[in-house]
Scaffold this motif. Structure first.
Motif, PDB file in Angstrom:
ATOM      1  N   LEU A   3       7.601   5.176  24.897  1.00  0.00           N
ATOM      2  CA  LEU A   3       6.276   5.529  25.406  1.00  0.00           C
ATOM      3  C   LEU A   3       5.738   6.751  24.663  1.00  0.00           C
ATOM      4  CD1 LEU A   3       3.916   5.203  27.332  1.00  0.00           C
ATOM      5  CD2 LEU A   3       5.210   6.550  29.006  1.00  0.00           C
ATOM      6  N   LEU A   4       6.588   7.750  24.470  1.00  0.00           N
ATOM      7  CA  LEU A   4       6.178   8.949  23.744  1.00  0.00           C
ATOM      8  C   LEU A   4       5.725   8.593  22.336  1.00  0.00           C
ATOM      9  CD1 LEU A   4       5.895  12.023  23.570  1.00  0.00           C
ATOM     10  CD2 LEU A   4       8.285  12.106  22.860  1.00  0.00           C
ATOM     11  N   LYS A   5       6.455   7.725  21.682  1.00  0.00           N
ATOM     12  CA  LYS A   5       6.103   7.339  20.310  1.00  0.00           C
ATOM     13  C   LYS A   5       4.753   6.616  20.243  1.00  0.00           C
ATOM     14  CE  LYS A   5      10.762   7.134  18.476  1.00  0.00           C
ATOM     15  NZ  LYS A   5      11.839   6.287  17.962  1.00  0.00           N
ATOM     16  N   THR A   6       4.404   5.859  21.299  1.00  0.00           N
ATOM     17  CA  THR A   6       3.101   5.184  21.279  1.00  0.00           C
ATOM     18  C   THR A   6       1.970   6.164  21.581  1.00  0.00           C
ATOM     19  OG1 THR A   6       3.252   4.512  23.594  1.00  0.00           O
ATOM     20  CG2 THR A   6       4.058   2.946  21.936  1.00  0.00           C
ATOM     21  N   GLU A   7       2.240   7.154  22.441  1.00  0.00           N
ATOM     22  CA  GLU A   7       1.218   8.129  22.806  1.00  0.00           C
ATOM     23  C   GLU A   7       1.067   9.237  21.767  1.00  0.00           C
ATOM     24  OE1 GLU A   7      -0.869   7.940  25.480  1.00  0.00           O
ATOM     25  OE2 GLU A   7       0.037   5.963  25.729  1.00  0.00           O
TER      26      GLU A   7
END
Length: 105
Positions: A3-7
């Motif tokens: 999720l962090l990588k997408t955000e």
């Protein structure tokens, strides 16, 4: 982590310190009040393996830069006691132990 990588897209790749490259490292908020057990309102309440590993990695990284005579820069988080920071409790008041750079660093 996904999720962090997408955000917040981050390009993960190896970084080799060497050659004629002049660079440095910046560390943010590695202070007692966020890192040392019981050191403040936002500090961990008990030992945390992830924080310990993070501290070891920060020490390794900062030593690598320092030994190559490259810059090591750290931001210290401070907040005036009269200025609330909702939703956070009072923390990192200037001239307190909580606002100091974590001892190992």
């Amino acid at each position: 982590m996904d999720l962090l990588k997408t955000e917040l897209p981050v390009n993960e790749e190896a970084f080799v310190i060497g050659g004629n490259l002049r660079t440095g490292v910046i560390m943010v908020d590695i202070i007692n009040g966020f890192y040392i057990v019981g050191a403040g309102n936002l500090a961990p309440r008990r030992p945390d393996k992830k924080l310990l590993k993070m501290g070891e990695e920060l020490m390794r990284l900062s030593r690598a830069f320092y030994n190559k005579k490259l810059h090591v820069f750290s931001f210290l988080d401070t907040h005036h006691i009269d200025v609330p920071k909702p939703p956070y409790p009072s923390h990192c008041i200037p001239s307190t132990h909580e606002a100091n750079l974590a001892p190992k660093l």
